[in-house]
Design an enzyme around this catalytic site. Structure first.
Site, short mmCIF file in Angstrom:
data_model
loop_
_atom_site.label_atom_id
_atom_site.label_comp_id
_atom_site.label_asym_id
_atom_site.label_seq_id
_atom_site.Cartn_x
_atom_site.Cartn_y
_atom_site.Cartn_z
N HIS A 84 5.49 6.18 10.97
CA HIS A 84 4.57 5.10 10.59
C HIS A 84 4.29 4.15 11.76
O HIS A 84 3.30 3.42 11.73
CB HIS A 84 5.04 4.37 9.31
CG HIS A 84 6.12 3.35 9.48
ND1 HIS A 84 7.45 3.61 9.22
CD2 HIS A 84 6.07 2.05 9.86
CE1 HIS A 84 8.16 2.51 9.43
NE2 HIS A 84 7.35 1.56 9.82
N ASP A 220 10.64 10.18 8.71
CA ASP A 220 9.73 9.20 9.30
C ASP A 220 9.94 9.07 10.82
O ASP A 220 10.45 8.07 11.31
CB ASP A 220 9.94 7.84 8.61
CG ASP A 220 8.84 6.85 8.91
OD1 ASP A 220 8.06 7.08 9.85
OD2 ASP A 220 8.76 5.82 8.21
N SER A 653 11.64 -1.09 12.68
CA SER A 653 11.23 0.29 12.45
C SER A 653 11.20 1.02 13.78
O SER A 653 10.65 0.51 14.76
CB SER A 653 9.86 0.35 11.81
OG SER A 653 10.01 0.21 10.43
N1 ARG Z 1 8.44 -0.39 4.36
C1 ARG Z 1 8.50 0.07 5.71
C2 ARG Z 1 8.06 -1.04 6.67
O1 ARG Z 1 7.93 -2.15 6.28
C3 ARG Z 1 7.77 1.34 5.92
C4 ARG Z 1 6.28 1.22 5.87
C5 ARG Z 1 5.56 2.51 6.13
N2 ARG Z 1 5.53 3.36 4.98
C6 ARG Z 1 4.61 3.27 3.98
N3 ARG Z 1 4.67 4.08 2.95
N4 ARG Z 1 3.65 2.38 4.01
O2 ARG Z 1 7.34 -0.93 7.61
N1 ASP Z 2 9.57 -0.81 7.68
C1 ASP Z 2 9.85 -1.93 8.54
C2 ASP Z 2 9.18 -1.80 9.90
O1 ASP Z 2 8.15 -1.16 10.02
C3 ASP Z 2 11.31 -2.15 8.67
C4 ASP Z 2 11.80 -3.05 7.60
O2 ASP Z 2 11.06 -3.95 7.18
O3 ASP Z 2 12.95 -2.89 7.19
O4 ASP Z 2 9.55 -2.43 10.86
#
Ligand code: ARG
Ligand code: ASP
Length: 725
Positions: A84, A220, A653
């Protein structure tokens, strides 16, 4: 008396459990954390992790593309980060014929690594505490603006006095709400090339449904390579550039993880607010989060309806939907988590103890007794304006495309000056380009429905005197919000690709500016923006600095009053280290989450042909044959993801999860749903970071991707870990 006892008990529990939390400054580990980390299992010395003068693990860690983290996994500049995090770059490089998002990609050799234009990788050379110089001449009685300009002057002096190489940069950043300042010497690489990634059905498996959720089964990750000039320094793209030779790269462990293992995460966490008052986090959890969630609920439902009906809409809107949904889901988890896990009570108990302590010390009492009451009052004062800001930005800027576009073009439109047309026309070609990109994925019928929903949210829920009454009146006049949105879309040139592009292609600047300024959508934006700047923003600009000042004093006071407690500075997008253990958790009575998922779990979630839960045939075949090679656990499973007590946030991330020896065991990418409150209220019992298991990454590269040659330049280690009896 009883109450006091209870508070003390609560606090004792709070402080002791808090021990594992924190995002620490790497240059201070020896002083602040080494002992603690060794007790938890670390086998390295502090200067193996950070050293300014000789190679250390920090030389393998970079900020990837401004918002994520990446790390070196070979001596030839191979960079690992999340799927991502690489998503935008991969999408940019993709076309219908070569859809790397859909199908994945593996460069066969260096010549087929694809330059990812604009992508950067920033490394930290050294960190220095410059608090004394930065705060020179700053006095208690100074007004905030005066204080800031003194600090800015000091920082400018620091920057010019600090020695650096010509390819390096210098940054000075505030810590602990402005009580301390640190200087960073950095170098930023600009020739970054895409090497490989799995298809989305692995890299984004579970997509939005599984996002922020454990158990998780997402691979990921994506792989890039950094190129440098002939002297190994940063340089713009050139075919003559050579793979970067980092000061350190991370060996990758094949040993895997067990519950209770030491782990640490090294990266660039974005922002946390762990030292706010109860009033502040209550406002976020009970007022602002619910409003933002409700608004995005509406927008997302409308988008989802169209995406399910029309595959073309789905393709155009997935990235937009994912990014709107990511914050929406986090806020929802945050507000629920703070309520369920008693964040407000904990803060209240902490503040009661703070107050009790200062009352026993006359000096503290004089200096600090007004802090909490004044902050409480100021949060009350700012609440309607903070809510107004969120209402306006969420409904009119962030979640519908036409108003968002008008808002982002408004500066340019208003810059038109008949006496100096150049300011306006110089930007024309760039705007043509970006608008062509915008229209590529724009479906006016979707946006019209979103706009109707957003205007209704604003008209019905925002304060009448902030333009809501006007919107309501316009809707009444038009025969409802749907009709109002329809009128607006029909009449606005922003909503019509050919009209808009024609206007820019064929008309003179004066005519372009005139048409856009008289556009219905622009007029609506102008009206609401007028209310916003005049009545909301102006109040925020008056109140926020007062809060910032008191929060800075409260931060310093907490550090003085709770001497036994270790304070880490809130995340601010600088390099940090967090550590803890690999560990499952229990979110509620009788529910226990294990620490690890495996490929069987992917197949449990498998829905053939589904947008989120499809699985590639080749992976199914490998699973059927149990062809896991050296990546299997001793009991023959293929691990996919794991969780730990490392304190992370957005920006982490792509950060490496390391074992006690500094070997890569996983790749951080998310947090668990119950613990998304961790930015405001880290609770070690509930908050967990989610990592892809390093063995799953290697398996996908090798067995699934057939890119095993990449492993030749990596360093795989085995048997480093002493098994527990
Ligand atoms: N929650 C994670 C972060 O804040 C992963 C985001 C990417 N994945 C998604 N399904 N949008 O970045
Ligand atoms: N998914 C988040 C990021 O892209 C990481 C988190 O918020 O725990 O940095």
């Amino acid at each position: 008396m009883q109450k006091r006892l209870f508070l003390l008990l609560f606090l004792a529990l709070y402080c002791s459990s808090v021990k594992s939390q924190g995002m620490w400054i790497p240059s201070l580990i020896e002083k602040q954390n080494e002992k603690d980390m060794k007790a938890l299992g670390l086998k390295l010395k502090a200067d193996d992790i950070y050293a300014p003068a000789h190679p250390s693990i920090k030389d393998a860690i970079c900020q990837f593309d401004g918002g994520c983290t990446g790390e070196m996994i070979s001596s030839e500049g191979l960079l690992l980060t999340n799927h991502h995090c690489g998503f935008d770059a991969i999408q940019q490089l993709s076309s219908l014929e070569n859809n790397y998002i859909e199908n994945g990609y593996w460069a066969k050799d260096r010549s087929t690594e694809l330059p990812a234009e604009g992508v950067t990788a920033m490394f930290v050379t050294r960190i220095e505490d410059v608090t004394l110089v930065a705060l020179q001449g700053v006095t208690d009685g100074m007004a905030e603006r005066e204080r800031q300009s003194q600090i800015d002057k000091n920082i400018a002096g620091l920057k010019s006095a600090t020695k650096k190489e010509k390819w390096e940069d210098i940054e000075v950043r505030p810590f602990y709400n402005g009580n301390q300042y640190y200087l960073f010497v950095t170098q930023t690489f600009k020739d970054v090339r895409f090497v490989g990634a799995p298809p989305s059905s692995i890299g984004k498996f579970g997509a939005d449904t599984d996002n922020w959720v454990w158990p998780r089964h997402t691979g990921d990750f994506s792989i890039f390579r950094i190129y440098a000039d002939k002297d190994n320094h940063p340089a713009a793209y050139s075919k003559d550039n050579k793979p970067y030779r980092p000061g350190h790269f991370l060996p990758i462990s094949l040993d895997g993880v067990e519950e209770g293992d030491f782990s640490m995460v090294y990266g660039f966490p974005g922002a946390t607010n762990e030292y706010l008052t109860e009033a502040a986090i209550r406002q976020t959890g009970e007022v602002l989060d619910p409003a933002r969630v409700a608004i995005r609920d509406r927008a997302l439902k409308v988008m989802d309806g169209f995406m399910r009906k029309d595959p073309a809409v789905k393709i155009s809107y997935v990235a937009r939907y994912a990014s709107i949904a990511n914050a929406w889901k986090k806020w929802l988890g945050e507000m629920q988590g703070m309520k369920t896990y008693k964040a407000y009570d904990k803060k209240a108990a902490y503040e009661a103890e703070f107050t009790a302590r200062i009352q026993q010390n006359p000096d503290w009492n004089v200096r600090y007794k007004n802090l909490l009451p004044r902050l409480r009052q100021l949060y009350k004062d700012i609440e309607p304006y903070a809510l107004g800001r969120d209402y306006y930005l969420e409904t009119m800027v962030r979640n519908n495309e036409i108003m968002g576009t008008v808002s982002s073009l408004s500066g340019w439109i208003n810059s038109y000056d008949p006496k100096n047309e150049a300011v306006f026309s110089d930007k024309l070609s760039r705007i043509k380009n970006s608008m062509a990109g915008f229209y590529k994925d724009y479906h006016p019928q979707v946006d019209e429905a979103v706009l109707a929903a957003m205007m209704e949210m604003y008209g019905e829920n925002a304060r009448a005197e902030w333009g809501a009454a006007d919107v309501k009146y316009m809707a009444k006049d038009a025969g409802g919000y749907t009709a109002l949105a329809k009128n607006l879309m029909e009449q606005s040139v922003f909503a019509q690709r050919s009209k808009f592009m024609d206007l820019l292609e064929t008309q003179k600047p004066a005519e372009i500016a005139n048409t856009l300024k008289n556009d219905l959508a622009f007029k609506l934006w102008e009206k609401l923006q007028g209310f916003y700047t005049g009545q909301i923003q102006s109040k925020l600009q008056e109140l926020q600095p007062q809060i910032n000042l008191l929060q800075r004093q409260y931060m310093a006071a907490q550090m003085e009053v709770f001497k036994e407690k270790r304070f880490f500075p809130d995340a601010n997008s600088t390099l940090r280290l967090t550590y803890g253990k690999i560990r499952g958790f229990s979110p509620k009575d009788a529910v226990q989450y294990e620490f690890q998922t495996d490929l069987d779990g992917v197949m449990e979630k498998y829905i053939p042909g589904d947008y989120e839960f499809d699985v590639p045939q080749k992976l199914i075949n490998l699973w059927k044959a149990k062809d896991y090679g050296q990546y299997a656990t001793t009991d023959g499973r293929l691990p996919v993801a794991c969780i730990g007590t490392n304190h992370t946030t957005g920006g982490n991330s792509g950060s490496p999860a390391l074992d006690a020896h500094g070997n890569l065991i996983g790749l951080n990418f998310d947090r668990v749903w119950e613990g998304t409150m961790s930015d405001l209220n880290y609770d070690p019992a509930i908050c967990r970071n989610i990592m892809v298991d390093a063995r799953y990454i290697l398996f996908i590269v090798d067995k699934f991707g057939g890119a095993g040659y990449l492993l030749n330049e990596m360093k795989l280690v085995k048997g480093k870990k002493k098994r527990k009896k």
